[in-house]
Design a protein around this motif. Structure first.
Motif, PDB file in Angstrom:
ATOM      1  N   ASN A   1       0.816  -1.215   0.000  1.00  0.00           N
ATOM      2  CA  ASN A   1       0.000   0.000   0.000  1.00  0.00           C
ATOM      3  C   ASN A   1       0.849   1.263   0.000  1.00  0.00           C
ATOM      4  O   ASN A   1       0.342   2.350   0.277  1.00  0.00           O
ATOM      5  CB  ASN A   1      -0.924   0.004   1.223  1.00  0.00           C
ATOM      6  CG  ASN A   1      -1.949  -1.104   1.137  1.00  0.00           C
ATOM      7  OD1 ASN A   1      -2.594  -1.278   0.113  1.00  0.00           O
ATOM      8  ND2 ASN A   1      -2.086  -1.863   2.207  1.00  0.00           N
ATOM      9  N   SER A   2       2.135   1.133  -0.278  1.00  0.00           N
ATOM     10  CA  SER A   2       3.057   2.265  -0.233  1.00  0.00           C
ATOM     11  C   SER A   2       3.489   2.672  -1.631  1.00  0.00           C
ATOM     12  O   SER A   2       3.606   1.839  -2.527  1.00  0.00           O
ATOM     13  CB  SER A   2       4.315   1.878   0.562  1.00  0.00           C
ATOM     14  OG  SER A   2       3.987   1.536   1.882  1.00  0.00           O
ATOM     15  N   ASP A   3       3.747   3.981  -1.775  1.00  0.00           N
ATOM     16  CA  ASP A   3       4.321   4.475  -3.026  1.00  0.00           C
ATOM     17  C   ASP A   3       5.563   5.280  -2.685  1.00  0.00           C
ATOM     18  O   ASP A   3       5.675   5.854  -1.609  1.00  0.00           O
ATOM     19  CB  ASP A   3       3.313   5.362  -3.776  1.00  0.00           C
ATOM     20  CG  ASP A   3       3.026   6.651  -3.039  1.00  0.00           C
ATOM     21  OD1 ASP A   3       3.771   7.632  -3.249  1.00  0.00           O
ATOM     22  OD2 ASP A   3       2.069   6.688  -2.249  1.00  0.00           O
ATOM     23  N   ILE A   4       6.509   5.293  -3.613  1.00  0.00           N
ATOM     24  CA  ILE A   4       7.719   6.087  -3.443  1.00  0.00           C
ATOM     25  C   ILE A   4       8.193   6.504  -4.826  1.00  0.00           C
ATOM     26  O   ILE A   4       8.074   5.740  -5.787  1.00  0.00           O
ATOM     27  CB  ILE A   4       8.798   5.327  -2.643  1.00  0.00           C
ATOM     28  CG1 ILE A   4       9.849   6.281  -2.113  1.00  0.00           C
ATOM     29  CG2 ILE A   4       9.393   4.195  -3.415  1.00  0.00           C
ATOM     30  CD1 ILE A   4      10.574   5.777  -0.889  1.00  0.00           C
ATOM     31  N   ALA A   5       8.686   7.735  -4.937  1.00  0.00           N
ATOM     32  CA  ALA A   5       9.133   8.264  -6.225  1.00  0.00           C
ATOM     33  C   ALA A   5      10.346   9.144  -5.992  1.00  0.00           C
ATOM     34  O   ALA A   5      10.608   9.586  -4.876  1.00  0.00           O
ATOM     35  CB  ALA A   5       8.006   9.067  -6.872  1.00  0.00           C
ATOM     36  N   GLY A   6      11.095   9.409  -7.068  1.00  0.00           N
ATOM     37  CA  GLY A   6      12.222  10.320  -6.964  1.00  0.00           C
ATOM     38  C   GLY A   6      13.397   9.902  -7.798  1.00  0.00           C
ATOM     39  O   GLY A   6      13.251   9.253  -8.848  1.00  0.00           O
ATOM     40  N   THR A   7      14.585  10.249  -7.307  1.00  0.00           N
ATOM     41  CA  THR A   7      15.836   9.898  -7.967  1.00  0.00           C
ATOM     42  C   THR A   7      16.777   9.301  -6.937  1.00  0.00           C
ATOM     43  O   THR A   7      16.693   9.612  -5.742  1.00  0.00           O
ATOM     44  CB  THR A   7      16.516  11.127  -8.604  1.00  0.00           C
ATOM     45  OG1 THR A   7      16.829  12.063  -7.573  1.00  0.00           O
ATOM     46  CG2 THR A   7      15.639  11.777  -9.646  1.00  0.00           C
ATOM     47  N   ALA A   8      17.678   8.452  -7.403  1.00  0.00           N
ATOM     48  CA  ALA A   8      18.663   7.854  -6.508  1.00  0.00           C
ATOM     49  C   ALA A   8      19.905   7.508  -7.316  1.00  0.00           C
ATOM     50  O   ALA A   8      19.813   7.140  -8.497  1.00  0.00           O
ATOM     51  CB  ALA A   8      18.108   6.593  -5.844  1.00  0.00           C
ATOM     52  N   SER A   9      21.055   7.643  -6.679  1.00  0.00           N
ATOM     53  CA  SER A   9      22.294   7.243  -7.342  1.00  0.00           C
ATOM     54  C   SER A   9      23.183   6.527  -6.343  1.00  0.00           C
ATOM     55  O   SER A   9      23.094   6.742  -5.129  1.00  0.00           O
ATOM     56  CB  SER A   9      23.018   8.460  -7.934  1.00  0.00           C
ATOM     57  OG  SER A   9      23.426   9.339  -6.914  1.00  0.00           O
ATOM     58  N   LEU A  10      24.027   5.678  -6.881  1.00  0.00           N
ATOM     59  CA  LEU A  10      24.998   4.928  -6.099  1.00  0.00           C
ATOM     60  C   LEU A  10      26.345   5.091  -6.786  1.00  0.00           C
ATOM     61  O   LEU A  10      26.500   4.695  -7.946  1.00  0.00           O
ATOM     62  CB  LEU A  10      24.616   3.442  -6.024  1.00  0.00           C
ATOM     63  CG  LEU A  10      25.625   2.513  -5.361  1.00  0.00           C
ATOM     64  CD1 LEU A  10      25.772   2.856  -3.877  1.00  0.00           C
ATOM     65  CD2 LEU A  10      25.206   1.059  -5.533  1.00  0.00           C
ATOM     66  N   ALA A  11      27.294   5.726  -6.096  1.00  0.00           N
ATOM     67  CA  ALA A  11      28.648   5.905  -6.624  1.00  0.00           C
ATOM     68  C   ALA A  11      29.552   4.856  -5.993  1.00  0.00           C
ATOM     69  O   ALA A  11      29.518   4.644  -4.783  1.00  0.00           O
ATOM     70  CB  ALA A  11      29.157   7.303  -6.305  1.00  0.00           C
TER      71      ALA A  11
END
Length: 181
Positions: free
Chosen positions: A39-49
């Protein structure tokens, strides 16, 4: 390139993830991230260096509704229900066991989060904003601001697990209303 994964039903509900993914050997970036878990939503940007002394995460995430039970095992609404039995309480508010802070040395990064509604086991937090930064074993959460009980609570936390004798500092401010009212 846009990649959409629909992994179908999982133990705690439907998992659906979409993102534009770019990357190479030194890191990966997810843009236009949109995920539904239960029942959860999540949005955005993510990076892994991956090029530094330890991996570094940078993420900016938003959610209209985030239900903690969608991400934990053995919750009342999902999960297998299997796990270890809870230890009987000895009356302490905090455990006498040392905090497991070794994991703070595993990664650096900053996560910014804004959530309209965050559902915990017994309370719903409104208008949650948080910035959490970890560097060299030191976790700083400033701010963590939430609406609860008709008011707001602001928390600042500093956990330095990179020292031989770990240090923890916590500041909590409540305005208008109270927790549990």
């Amino acid at each position: 390139r846009q990649v959409r994964l629909d992994l179908g039903a999982i133990e705690r509900g439907l998992l659906e993830i979409g993102a534009a993914i770019t990357g190479n050997r030194s890191g990966i970036r997810l843009q236009n991230l949109a995920a539904m878990v239960g029942n959860s939503d999540i949005a955005g940007t993510a990076s892994l260096a991956l090029g530094g002394a330890r991996p570094a995460i940078d993420a900016t995430l938003t959610s209209n509704r985030l239900v903690l039970a969608d991400f934990t095992k053995g919750s009342a609404k999902g999960g297998s229900g299997q796990g270890t039995a809870a230890k009987p309480s000895d009356g302490r508010v905090f455990s006498a066991d040392p905090l497991p802070l070794e994991g703070l040395m595993a990664v650096d990064g900053t996560v910014r989060f804004t959530g309209r509604s965050v559902v915990l086991e017994k309370v719903t937090l409104d208008n949650v904003t948080s910035v959490a930064t970890i560097k060299d074993g030191r976790l700083v959460v400033d701010p963590l601001q939430v609406g609860v009980g008709g008011g707001t609570v602001a928390i600042k936390a500093d956990v330095d697990g990179g020292r031989s004798a770990p240090a923890v500092a916590l500041s909590v401010t409540s305005r208008q209303g109270g927790v549990g009212s």
